[in-house]
Design a protein around this motif. Structure first.
Motif, PDB file in Angstrom:
ATOM      1  N   ALA A  14       0.603   8.035  17.696  1.00  0.00           N
ATOM      2  CA  ALA A  14       1.818   9.316  17.742  1.00  0.00           C
ATOM      3  C   ALA A  14       3.184   8.776  18.250  1.00  0.00           C
ATOM      4  O   ALA A  14       3.205   8.322  19.423  1.00  0.00           O
ATOM      5  N   GLY A  15       3.931   9.365  17.721  1.00  0.00           N
ATOM      6  CA  GLY A  15       5.316   8.993  17.980  1.00  0.00           C
ATOM      7  C   GLY A  15       6.016   7.730  17.247  1.00  0.00           C
ATOM      8  O   GLY A  15       7.160   7.504  17.434  1.00  0.00           O
ATOM      9  N   ASP A  16       5.131   6.946  16.690  1.00  0.00           N
ATOM     10  CA  ASP A  16       5.779   5.810  16.127  1.00  0.00           C
ATOM     11  C   ASP A  16       6.466   5.858  14.667  1.00  0.00           C
ATOM     12  O   ASP A  16       6.440   7.170  14.336  1.00  0.00           O
ATOM     13  N   SER A  17       7.006   4.813  14.221  1.00  0.00           N
ATOM     14  CA  SER A  17       7.446   4.997  12.775  1.00  0.00           C
ATOM     15  C   SER A  17       6.890   4.148  12.008  1.00  0.00           C
ATOM     16  O   SER A  17       6.043   3.289  12.194  1.00  0.00           O
ATOM     17  N   LEU A  18       7.059   4.377  10.752  1.00  0.00           N
ATOM     18  CA  LEU A  18       6.289   3.664   9.646  1.00  0.00           C
ATOM     19  C   LEU A  18       7.377   3.909   8.424  1.00  0.00           C
ATOM     20  O   LEU A  18       7.703   5.119   8.112  1.00  0.00           O
ATOM     21  N   ARG A  19       7.546   2.840   7.552  1.00  0.00           N
ATOM     22  CA  ARG A  19       8.352   3.007   6.326  1.00  0.00           C
ATOM     23  C   ARG A  19       7.399   2.446   5.149  1.00  0.00           C
ATOM     24  O   ARG A  19       6.805   1.626   5.007  1.00  0.00           O
ATOM     25  N   LEU A  20       7.072   3.760   4.333  1.00  0.00           N
ATOM     26  CA  LEU A  20       6.357   3.286   3.036  1.00  0.00           C
ATOM     27  C   LEU A  20       7.298   3.043   1.827  1.00  0.00           C
ATOM     28  O   LEU A  20       8.392   3.411   1.813  1.00  0.00           O
ATOM     29  N   SER A  21       7.026   2.099   0.965  1.00  0.00           N
ATOM     30  CA  SER A  21       7.583   1.918  -0.103  1.00  0.00           C
ATOM     31  C   SER A  21       6.778   2.067  -1.607  1.00  0.00           C
ATOM     32  O   SER A  21       5.566   2.008  -1.293  1.00  0.00           O
ATOM     33  N   CYS A  22       7.566   2.361  -2.659  1.00  0.00           N
ATOM     34  CA  CYS A  22       6.669   2.234  -3.884  1.00  0.00           C
ATOM     35  C   CYS A  22       7.540   1.630  -4.766  1.00  0.00           C
ATOM     36  O   CYS A  22       8.684   2.033  -5.228  1.00  0.00           O
ATOM     37  N   ALA A  23       6.891   0.773  -5.412  1.00  0.00           N
ATOM     38  CA  ALA A  23       7.653  -0.364  -6.496  1.00  0.00           C
ATOM     39  C   ALA A  23       7.224   0.183  -7.801  1.00  0.00           C
ATOM     40  O   ALA A  23       6.181   0.522  -8.141  1.00  0.00           O
ATOM     41  N   ALA A  24       8.207   0.639  -8.743  1.00  0.00           N
ATOM     42  CA  ALA A  24       8.095   1.126 -10.000  1.00  0.00           C
ATOM     43  C   ALA A  24       8.274   0.056 -11.088  1.00  0.00           C
ATOM     44  O   ALA A  24       9.057  -0.943 -10.847  1.00  0.00           O
ATOM     45  N   SER A  25       7.439   0.215 -12.094  1.00  0.00           N
ATOM     46  CA  SER A  25       7.530  -0.917 -13.463  1.00  0.00           C
ATOM     47  C   SER A  25       8.633  -0.248 -14.155  1.00  0.00           C
ATOM     48  O   SER A  25       9.079   0.993 -14.274  1.00  0.00           O
ATOM     49  N   GLY A  26       9.289  -1.197 -15.026  1.00  0.00           N
ATOM     50  CA  GLY A  26       9.914  -0.594 -16.083  1.00  0.00           C
ATOM     51  C   GLY A  26      11.480  -0.461 -15.603  1.00  0.00           C
ATOM     52  O   GLY A  26      11.739  -0.816 -14.521  1.00  0.00           O
ATOM     53  N   ARG A  27      12.297  -0.397 -16.573  1.00  0.00           N
ATOM     54  CA  ARG A  27      13.733  -0.224 -16.632  1.00  0.00           C
ATOM     55  C   ARG A  27      14.316   1.199 -16.651  1.00  0.00           C
ATOM     56  O   ARG A  27      15.116   1.260 -16.607  1.00  0.00           O
ATOM     57  N   THR A  28      13.408   1.931 -16.387  1.00  0.00           N
ATOM     58  CA  THR A  28      13.827   3.429 -16.441  1.00  0.00           C
ATOM     59  C   THR A  28      13.532   4.162 -15.322  1.00  0.00           C
ATOM     60  O   THR A  28      13.631   5.382 -15.242  1.00  0.00           O
ATOM     61  N   PHE A  29      13.639   3.449 -14.208  1.00  0.00           N
ATOM     62  CA  PHE A  29      13.273   3.982 -12.706  1.00  0.00           C
ATOM     63  C   PHE A  29      14.356   4.947 -12.392  1.00  0.00           C
ATOM     64  O   PHE A  29      13.900   6.171 -12.005  1.00  0.00           O
ATOM     65  N   SER A  30      15.613   4.917 -12.558  1.00  0.00           N
ATOM     66  CA  SER A  30      16.605   5.702 -12.618  1.00  0.00           C
ATOM     67  C   SER A  30      16.654   7.042 -13.022  1.00  0.00           C
ATOM     68  O   SER A  30      17.255   7.894 -12.731  1.00  0.00           O
ATOM     69  N   THR A  31      15.798   7.361 -14.041  1.00  0.00           N
ATOM     70  CA  THR A  31      15.864   8.251 -14.999  1.00  0.00           C
ATOM     71  C   THR A  31      15.002   9.416 -14.344  1.00  0.00           C
ATOM     72  O   THR A  31      14.683  10.495 -14.935  1.00  0.00           O
TER      73      THR A  31
END
Length: 121
Positions: A14-31
């Motif tokens: 409790a009180g700690d930090s964590l960074r999640l990431s989510c990698a997406a396939s394809g070239r349309t992520f920005s859409t």
């Protein structure tokens, strides 16, 4: 078709930090609008945060001021920085993508497999 793969979960205190990431396939992520949800055992999947294509951000009231959602379109990656974590936030965290825009209901087109976050007291 978009494939999403979360990473970064783990066991913290409790009180700690964590960074999640989510990698997406394809070239349309920005859409896509992107979001994070979480689901604890026996509970419904709950909205955590979302980010639109124009990088507008939205948060559940319970995480405002502690969590930050961001995206890096060049890397096709979504992030969730979580600070001051609480034991009741232990859950499987999912990232999701929508071609229709952000929503706080789990009405998203694509989902990752989830990553477990456990916060000990």
């Amino acid at each position: 078709q978009v494939q999403l793969v979360e990473a970064g979960g783990g066991l913290v205190q409790a009180g700690d930090s964590l960074r999640l990431s989510c990698a997406a396939s394809g070239r349309t992520f920005s859409t896509y609008a992107m979001a994070w949800f979480r689901q604890a055992p026996g509970k419904e999947r709950a909205f955590v945060a979302a980010i639109s294509r124009s990088t507008a951000t939205y948060y559940a009231d319970s995480v405002k001021g502690r969590f930050t959602i961001s995206r890096d379109n060049a890397k096709n990656t979504l992030y969730l920085q979580m600070n001051n974590l609480k034991p009741e936030e232990s859950a499987v965290y999912y990232c999701a993508a929508s071609g229709r825009g952000v929503a706080e209901r789990p009405d998203y087109d694509y989902w990752g497999q989830g990553t477990q976050v456990t916060v000990s007291s």
